[in-house]
Design an enzyme around this catalytic site. Structure first.
Site, PDB file in Angstrom:
ATOM      1  N   TYR A  53       0.856  -1.194   0.000  1.00  0.00           N
ATOM      2  CA  TYR A  53       0.000   0.000   0.000  1.00  0.00           C
ATOM      3  C   TYR A  53       0.886   1.236   0.000  1.00  0.00           C
ATOM      4  O   TYR A  53       1.230   1.810   1.030  1.00  0.00           O
ATOM      5  CB  TYR A  53      -0.964  -0.008   1.197  1.00  0.00           C
ATOM      6  CG  TYR A  53      -1.983  -1.133   1.138  1.00  0.00           C
ATOM      7  CD1 TYR A  53      -2.199  -1.845  -0.036  1.00  0.00           C
ATOM      8  CD2 TYR A  53      -2.732  -1.483   2.256  1.00  0.00           C
ATOM      9  CE1 TYR A  53      -3.117  -2.871  -0.098  1.00  0.00           C
ATOM     10  CE2 TYR A  53      -3.662  -2.513   2.206  1.00  0.00           C
ATOM     11  CZ  TYR A  53      -3.845  -3.206   1.024  1.00  0.00           C
ATOM     12  OH  TYR A  53      -4.758  -4.231   0.973  1.00  0.00           O
ATOM     13  N   PRO A 209     -15.370  -3.906   1.116  1.00  0.00           N
ATOM     14  CA  PRO A 209     -16.732  -4.301   1.482  1.00  0.00           C
ATOM     15  C   PRO A 209     -17.798  -3.316   1.012  1.00  0.00           C
ATOM     16  O   PRO A 209     -18.961  -3.697   0.835  1.00  0.00           O
ATOM     17  CB  PRO A 209     -16.689  -4.364   3.015  1.00  0.00           C
ATOM     18  CG  PRO A 209     -15.592  -3.429   3.412  1.00  0.00           C
ATOM     19  CD  PRO A 209     -14.555  -3.580   2.321  1.00  0.00           C
ATOM     20  N   LEU A 210     -17.388  -2.057   0.773  1.00  0.00           N
ATOM     21  CA  LEU A 210     -18.371  -1.054   0.358  1.00  0.00           C
ATOM     22  C   LEU A 210     -18.340  -0.838  -1.153  1.00  0.00           C
ATOM     23  O   LEU A 210     -18.999   0.065  -1.663  1.00  0.00           O
ATOM     24  CB  LEU A 210     -18.106   0.272   1.094  1.00  0.00           C
ATOM     25  CG  LEU A 210     -18.105   0.160   2.625  1.00  0.00           C
ATOM     26  CD1 LEU A 210     -17.668   1.477   3.267  1.00  0.00           C
ATOM     27  CD2 LEU A 210     -19.495  -0.244   3.140  1.00  0.00           C
ATOM     28  N   GLY A 211     -17.564  -1.668  -1.834  1.00  0.00           N
ATOM     29  CA  GLY A 211     -17.505  -1.541  -3.290  1.00  0.00           C
ATOM     30  C   GLY A 211     -16.225  -0.892  -3.780  1.00  0.00           C
ATOM     31  O   GLY A 211     -16.072  -0.619  -4.964  1.00  0.00           O
TER      32      GLY A 211
HETATM   33  N1  LIG Z   1      -6.439  -8.424   0.083  1.00  0.00           N
HETATM   34  C1  LIG Z   1      -6.572  -7.665  -0.976  1.00  0.00           C
HETATM   35  O1  LIG Z   1      -6.209  -8.054  -2.101  1.00  0.00           O
HETATM   36  C2  LIG Z   1      -7.204  -6.324  -0.809  1.00  0.00           C
HETATM   37  C3  LIG Z   1      -7.615  -5.590  -1.945  1.00  0.00           C
HETATM   38  C4  LIG Z   1      -8.222  -4.340  -1.739  1.00  0.00           C
HETATM   39  C5  LIG Z   1      -8.407  -3.861  -0.441  1.00  0.00           C
HETATM   40  N2  LIG Z   1      -7.967  -4.584   0.633  1.00  0.00           N
HETATM   41  C6  LIG Z   1      -8.160  -4.112   2.028  1.00  0.00           C
HETATM   42  O2  LIG Z   1      -9.531  -3.902   2.243  1.00  0.00           O
HETATM   43  C7  LIG Z   1      -9.738  -2.578   2.736  1.00  0.00           C
HETATM   44  C8  LIG Z   1     -11.087  -2.071   2.310  1.00  0.00           C
HETATM   45  O3  LIG Z   1     -11.190  -2.005   0.907  1.00  0.00           O
HETATM   46  P1  LIG Z   1     -11.130  -0.621   0.096  1.00  0.00           P
HETATM   47  O4  LIG Z   1     -10.521   0.424   0.930  1.00  0.00           O
HETATM   48  O5  LIG Z   1     -10.548  -0.947  -1.213  1.00  0.00           O
HETATM   49  O6  LIG Z   1     -12.654  -0.326  -0.221  1.00  0.00           O
HETATM   50  P2  LIG Z   1     -13.966  -0.027   0.652  1.00  0.00           P
HETATM   51  O7  LIG Z   1     -13.724  -0.287   2.073  1.00  0.00           O
HETATM   52  O8  LIG Z   1     -15.072  -0.724  -0.020  1.00  0.00           O
HETATM   53  O9  LIG Z   1     -14.126   1.516   0.376  1.00  0.00           O
HETATM   54  C9  LIG Z   1     -13.230   2.454   0.878  1.00  0.00           C
HETATM   55  C10 LIG Z   1     -13.814   3.830   0.742  1.00  0.00           C
HETATM   56  O10 LIG Z   1     -15.049   3.850   1.403  1.00  0.00           O
HETATM   57  C11 LIG Z   1     -15.295   5.112   1.921  1.00  0.00           C
HETATM   58  N3  LIG Z   1     -16.092   4.880   3.137  1.00  0.00           N
HETATM   59  C12 LIG Z   1     -15.748   4.126   4.202  1.00  0.00           C
HETATM   60  N4  LIG Z   1     -16.739   4.093   5.110  1.00  0.00           N
HETATM   61  C13 LIG Z   1     -17.724   4.867   4.604  1.00  0.00           C
HETATM   62  C14 LIG Z   1     -19.000   5.245   5.084  1.00  0.00           C
HETATM   63  N5  LIG Z   1     -19.442   4.797   6.256  1.00  0.00           N
HETATM   64  N6  LIG Z   1     -19.753   6.064   4.307  1.00  0.00           N
HETATM   65  C15 LIG Z   1     -19.294   6.503   3.109  1.00  0.00           C
HETATM   66  N7  LIG Z   1     -18.092   6.176   2.601  1.00  0.00           N
HETATM   67  C16 LIG Z   1     -17.320   5.359   3.350  1.00  0.00           C
HETATM   68  C17 LIG Z   1     -13.951   5.697   2.247  1.00  0.00           C
HETATM   69  O11 LIG Z   1     -13.997   7.076   1.952  1.00  0.00           O
HETATM   70  P3  LIG Z   1     -12.924   8.146   2.478  1.00  0.00           P
HETATM   71  O12 LIG Z   1     -11.652   7.785   1.765  1.00  0.00           O
HETATM   72  O13 LIG Z   1     -13.513   9.428   2.042  1.00  0.00           O
HETATM   73  O14 LIG Z   1     -12.773   7.975   3.948  1.00  0.00           O
HETATM   74  C18 LIG Z   1     -12.980   4.895   1.413  1.00  0.00           C
HETATM   75  O15 LIG Z   1     -12.349   5.654   0.409  1.00  0.00           O
HETATM   76  C19 LIG Z   1      -8.559  -1.798   2.145  1.00  0.00           C
HETATM   77  O16 LIG Z   1      -8.391  -0.550   2.750  1.00  0.00           O
HETATM   78  C20 LIG Z   1      -7.454  -2.774   2.337  1.00  0.00           C
HETATM   79  O17 LIG Z   1      -7.000  -2.746   3.680  1.00  0.00           O
HETATM   80  C21 LIG Z   1      -7.381  -5.807   0.455  1.00  0.00           C
END
Ligand SMILES: NC(=O)c1ccc[n+]([C@@H]2O[C@H](COP(=O)([O-])OP(=O)(O)OC[C@H]3O[C@@H](n4cnc5c(N)ncnc54)[C@H](OP(=O)(O)O)[C@@H]3O)[C@@H](O)[C@H]2O)c1
Length: 286
Positions: A53, A209-211
C-alpha cells in the site's frame, strides 16, 4: 464495540482498512493519522495493511509506517491493537500491482514489515495473493516457516478459493486463522469461501466491502435496497452493508477503508445495527 475473533485474539467487529491512506488519491499524513486515531477512539482494534500500500516505487510500506506512527503517537496503550499486514504484492510505481510469491521474497518482505511496524512479531501476516508463477504450497510453506520462527504470531491468506483454503490449512498444520477475499454488494462471488470459513471457524475479512475506493460513496445510489433499509433505520447505506455482512456469520469481520475520520466513525456504528430477517433476505436478493 462488539468483538469477534481472529485465532485466539479478540478484535473489534469492524476493522479499519488502511489502503486509501497510501495509494492514489491519498490524503496528507495529518489527515491519515487523524483517521487512524478516530478509529482507535471508536474502539477499532484491527487495522488491515500491506507492504504494497504505497504509490511511488521508493516508498514500499508507506501504509505500515503510517500505522506504526499513528499507534506510537496515540497516547493510550495500543498494544492490544492487531495490525494485519500482507506480503506477496509489489507496486513498481507506474500504477500497476505485480506479484512475487516466492519464499525468498516473502521472507524478505516480512523482515521489512517487522522493521517498519517496530514489533518483534507481526500479529497477523497474510499471503496477499497466489502467484501463478510459484507453487501455492511453496508460498504458504514460507509463511509456515515464519510462523515456526516466531516472526509472525498468526497466518492468513487472501484472494483464495476453497481448495486453496483447505490446502493452506493443511500446510500450516491447522494454524490458518483468516481468509481475506473481496466481498461487497456488487461482488458476491466469495460466498463459497465465506461459508467454508464459517464451517472451519476461520475469520473471513471482506475486502472492499463497500464496493472499493471509487464506489463506496455511491453504494446507496447503486443498490437501492441498501438505501431504502438505511432510510428506515435512519442510518447510512454503508452501515446497512456492513451490518448485513456481520449478520452472515460470526466469523465475518469487515475492514472498510477510510481516509477521513467521518467515514470510519460512520462505519463502526454498523457493529450495533441489527437488521431484521426479512431485511437481510431482501439484501441477499438485491
Ligand atoms: N487483500 C486484498 O487483495 C485487498 C484488496 C483491496 C483492499 N484490501 C483491504 O480492504 C480494505 C477495504 O477495501 P477498500 O478500501 O478498497 O474499499 P472499501 O472499504 O469498499 O471503500 C473504501 C472507501 O469507502 C469510503 N467509506 C468508508 N466508510 C464509509 C462510510 N461509512 N460512508 C461513506 N463512505 C465510506 C472511504 O472514503 P474516504 O476515503 O472518504 O474515507 C474509502 O475511500 C482496504 O483498505 C485494504 O485494507 C485488500
Amino acid at each position: 464495540m462488539k468483538q469477534r475473533r481472529i485465532g485466539d485474539v479478540q478484535v473489534s467487529a469492524i476493522g479499519l482498512g488502511g489502503m486509501p491512506m497510501s495509494i492514489e488519491g491519498r490524503p496528507d499524513r495529518a489527515r491519515s493519522i487523524a483517521t487512524i486515531h478516530a478509529a482507535l477512539d471508536a474502539g477499532v482494534t484491527l487495522i488491515d495493511t500491506a507492504d504494497a500500500y504505497h504509490l511511488h516505487a521508493d516508498e514500499v510500506g508507506h501504509n505500515e509506517t503510517l500505522i506504526a506512527e499513528a499507534l506510537r503517537s496515540y497516547g493510550p496503550d495500543t498494544s492490544h491493537v492487531l495490525v494485519a499486514t500482507k506480503g506477496g504484492h509489489l507496486r513498481p510505481g507506474d500504477g500497476s500491482w505485480t506479484q512475487d510469491g516466492s519464499p525468498a521474497h516473502l521472507r524478505e518482505a516480512c523482515e521489512a514489515s517487522l522493521r517498519r511496524l517496530g514489533v518483534d512479531a507481526i500479529g497477523l501476516y497474510q499471503f496477499h495473493r497466489p502467484d501463478p508463477r510459484v507453487r501455492f504450497a511453496d508460498s504458504v510453506g514460507a509463511v509456515r516457516d515464519l510462523l515456526d520462527e516466531g516472526k509472525i504470531r498468526m497466518a492468513g491468506v487472501s484472494n483464495v478459493n476453497p481448495a486453496q483454503i483447505r490446502e493452506a490449512l493443511e500446510i500450516l498444520g491447522g494454524r490458518l486463522v483468516s481468509v481475506q477475499n473481496q466481498f461487497s454488494p456488487v461482488f458476491r462471488s466469495s460466498e463459497p469461501e465465506l461459508e467454508l470459513c464459517d464451517e472451519l471457524g476461520l475469520a473471513f475479512l471482506p475486502w472492499s466491502p463497500l464496493g472499493g475506493i471509487g464506489g463506496a460513496g455511491e453504494l446507496g445510489s447503486r443498490h437501492a435496497v441498501f438505501a431504502d433499509i438505511a432510510a428506515d433505520h435512519d442510518t447510512s447505506p454503508q452501515q446497512v452493508c456492513l451490518a448485513w455482512m456481520l449478520a452472515k456469520s460470526p466469523v465475518v469481520i469487515p475492514i472498510p477503508g477510510a481516509s477521513r475520520p467521518e467515514t470510519i466513525l460512520d462505519s463502526v456504528q454498523a457493529a450495533d445495527l441489527v437488521l431484521a430477517p426479512d431485511e437481510l433476505d431482501l439484501l441477499d436478493k438485491a
